[in-house]
Design an enzyme around this catalytic site. Structure first.
Site, PDB file in Angstrom:
ATOM      1  N   CYS A   2       0.592  -1.363  -0.223  1.00  0.00           N
ATOM      2  CA  CYS A   2      -0.046  -0.076   0.060  1.00  0.00           C
ATOM      3  C   CYS A   2       0.661   1.448   0.137  1.00  0.00           C
ATOM      4  CB  CYS A   2      -1.391  -0.066   1.305  1.00  0.00           C
ATOM      5  SG  CYS A   2      -1.746  -1.780   1.398  1.00  0.00           S
ATOM      6  N   LYS A 590       2.900  -2.853  -7.414  1.00  0.00           N
ATOM      7  CA  LYS A 590       4.033  -2.114  -7.795  1.00  0.00           C
ATOM      8  C   LYS A 590       5.466  -3.828  -6.895  1.00  0.00           C
ATOM      9  CE  LYS A 590       7.598  -0.826 -10.090  1.00  0.00           C
ATOM     10  NZ  LYS A 590       7.888  -1.909 -11.240  1.00  0.00           N
TER      11      LYS A 590
END
Ligand code: M6R
Length: 595
Positions: A2, A590
């Site tokens: 996050c 990512k």
């Protein structure tokens, strides 16, 4: 996974600032978002949160000089507004990255014991339980006992109960300032003149400051206005931090004239390959010496970085005559019994924060193994754990799909294989000419050509890729690139394996990418074509069997580096032609900081 961002300072539009910063961290998770502000007028903490991407959100907040926010990649609990962070229990508001592994036991304990009244949890998250644990402690205090010192103590106590990796930020009603603690997930403190920031990555505050402090594992920071106080999360002892000036430029972390980060980063390979090998010889020699001293070496990595490591296995075999084992980090536990103080573990990771890799390194260290790491983030957990760290210098990579980091890693590992056999200068020579030919290749005409090929195959649901030698891992990597951004089912194979099963999948018109133009691979392409496949060759020379040809320069042993680039462009255009956002593919984030 996050994104976390907070500010405390003189700014009265802290909420808007946090919203802006979170947009720059959206690549870390983008299923929902939330912002908490301490309102100037009443001192209460107000929360706004929603499901969906934050990039298009435009809104204002109450005047405030303190705010924190979060972009989420769901772990516990579905993608709903109530599961989005921040979470508030009593006076405590919290955002969290990571996993609280033993949260269920604590949740049970808390329900019914919250100072006589049960905590009514509103979400399915592990995060809300942390807020509940802190709130429960605060309710035992009298008002005049609720100070920043006491809150730090409570955070220390609660963190001692958490099993798993985490980064948390805490705001408490009635206590100015923001608290943050980490164990295994990144947090960086930005030191502005009149304000202090906390973020999971530097781009969030880069427009305001490039002076940072890196929070280490088991450290706590309390920020308030321009000040930041650091302490040990286990003992409470004060910790002194060094101010570090980072060299990242704002433009590097922005899209500029490009429509997406992915294509921007693909084009940056004009420079990044040359930059990756710009290391002093003494660092490469140090890394090579570590390998020489080893009795058994393992590459551990995940996803694209794992395919890079597979390519490096070929480089080391061909150039240095050294066999290095390559294991996906998540599979390494089966081989840990072979790890001892003579082993070198080579970690390859763009982010330097991948949980599966970190765990293997931690356990390997306990067994006495030495760590060599290649990462793109010099301050990352993996970089800091390493005995020798080689940064790849690719600059921030924001698209979920790894492109420039992958080729930079390959270039550096190629050079390391030459360092391992005392031929650094020759390795540099080969890589410099590879970088120069890639520079010539990457132009709008080339991209246009690939876009046209993408149009020809866009309607197909299946796509296969073959390669041989170091182009075999590139066939696997091509499949990852195409799958993750275009959602087309793509699969890579060792060219020689075709006849042992996969060729049964070929039907009339099935698109097949053939990486390379060596005789054996060309004859495999002929076999595919005989079964109706549509052949797209990616190679230095054009072959009659190719229906389409994407030229790549002839790069000697470094062919893998050049060959993946047109496939990256193809994957990008397949995604765009399908109307998808290549920067933020579904279900992915990512940096995979949870297991
Ligand atoms: O940050 P890392 O290099 O450790 O990440 C490893 C993988 O999660 C990453 O390469 C992933 O496979 C990419 N999305 C692929 O493009």
């Amino acid at each position: 996974m996050c994104g976390i961002f907070a500010v405390s300072g003189e700014e009265t539009k802290a909420g808007e600032m946090v919203l802006r910063g979170l947009k720059k961290l959206e690549y870390r998770g983008y299923d929902s978002w939330g912002v908490a502000v301490r309102t100037e007028t009443s001192g209460s903490i107000d929360i706004a949160k929603e499901v969906g991407k934050i990039s298009s959100v435009k809104r204002t907040f109450s005047a405030s000089s303190e705010s924190m926010g979060h972009t989420r990649w769901a772990t516990h609990g579905g993608v709903t507004k109530s599961n989005a962070h921040p979470h508030k229990v009593g006076r405590v508001t919290i955002v969290h990255n990571g996993i609280f592994e033993n949260y269920e036991a604590w949740k049970k304990k808390l329900v019914g014991t919250h100072h006589g009244a049960s905590v009514k949890f509103k979400s399915e998250t592990d995060t809300e339980v942390i807020a509940g644990m802190m709130s429960e402690q605060i309710t035992r205090l009298r008002d005049n006992e609720i100070t920043s010192k006491k809150i730090s103590e409570i955070i220390r106590k609660v963190c001692a109960e958490i099993q798993g990796r985490f980064a948390i930020l805490v705001m408490v009603e009635g206590v100015p300032g923001i608290f943050a603690a980490r164990r295994g997930s990144p947090l960086i403190i930005g030191r502005g003149e009149k304000e202090t920031f906390i973020a999971s990555d530097i781009p969030a505050f880069l427009e305001r400051t490039n002076v940072v402090n890196y929070l280490d594992d088991d450290e706590l920071v309390y920020i308030s206005g321009g000040k930041a106080e650091f302490s040990n999360l286990r003992t409470g002892e004060r910790v002194k931090k060094r101010n570090v000036t980072v060299k990242w430029r704002v433009e590097e972390a922005e899209k500029g004239e490009f429509p997406h980060f992915m294509i921007k980063e693909i084009f940056e390979q004009k420079d990044t390959i040359a930059r990756a090998i710009n290391h002093e010889d003494k660092m490469l020699v140090k890394a090579a010496k570590l390998l020489h001293s080893a009795n058994g070496a393992y590459f551990v990595a995940c996803g694209t970085a794992h395919k890079v490591a597979m390519a490096a296995e070929y480089f080391f075999s061909e150039v240095a005559g050294r066999k290095i084992n390559v294991v996906p980090a998540s599979e390494m536990p089966s081989f840990e019994k072979f790890v001892n103080k003579k082993t070198v573990i080579i970690a390859v990771s763009q982010s330097g924060e991948t949980a599966d890799v970190l765990e293997i390194l931690e356990r390997g260290k306990k067994r006495g193994a030495k760590i060599l790491a290649l990462t793109n983030v010099e301050s990352s957990s993996i970089a800091r754990m390493a005995n020798v760290h080689l940064p790849i210098h690719a600059g921030p990579e924001k698209a979920v799909a790894s492109t420039k980091a992958a080729t930079a890693q390959m270039a550096l590992l190629f050079l390391l294989a030459f360092a391992d056999s005392n031929q650094i200068n020759f390795g540099r020579f080969v890589l410099r000419s590879t970088a120069a030919s890639i520079n010539d290749l990457l132009n709008p005409r080339y991209e246009d050509r690939i876009r046209r090929v993408a149009k020809r195959i866009i309607k197909h649901d299946n796509l296969f890729i073959i390669g041989r030698g170091s182009l075999y891992p590139m066939a696997l990597e091509s499949a990852i690139k195409i799958q993750e951004v275009s959602y087309i089912h793509a699969q890579g194979f060792a060219a020689g394996e075709l006849k042992h099963g996969p060729i049964a999948l070929i039907e009339k018109g099935t698109p097949c990418l053939v990486l390379g133009d060596d005789q054996e691979t060309v004859s495999n392409a002929t076999e595919l074509k005989a079964r109706g496949a549509f052949i797209i060759g990616v190679s230095p020379t054009k072959q009659s069997v190719f229906d389409e040809w994407l030229r790549v320069p002839d790069c000697n042993g470094a062919q893998a580096i050049a060959t993946i680039i047109p496939v990256q462009i193809l994957a990008y255009h397949l995604a765009v032609l399908r109307g998808l956002d290549p920067d933020m593919p579904r279900n992915l984030a990512k940096s995979v900081t949870v297991k």
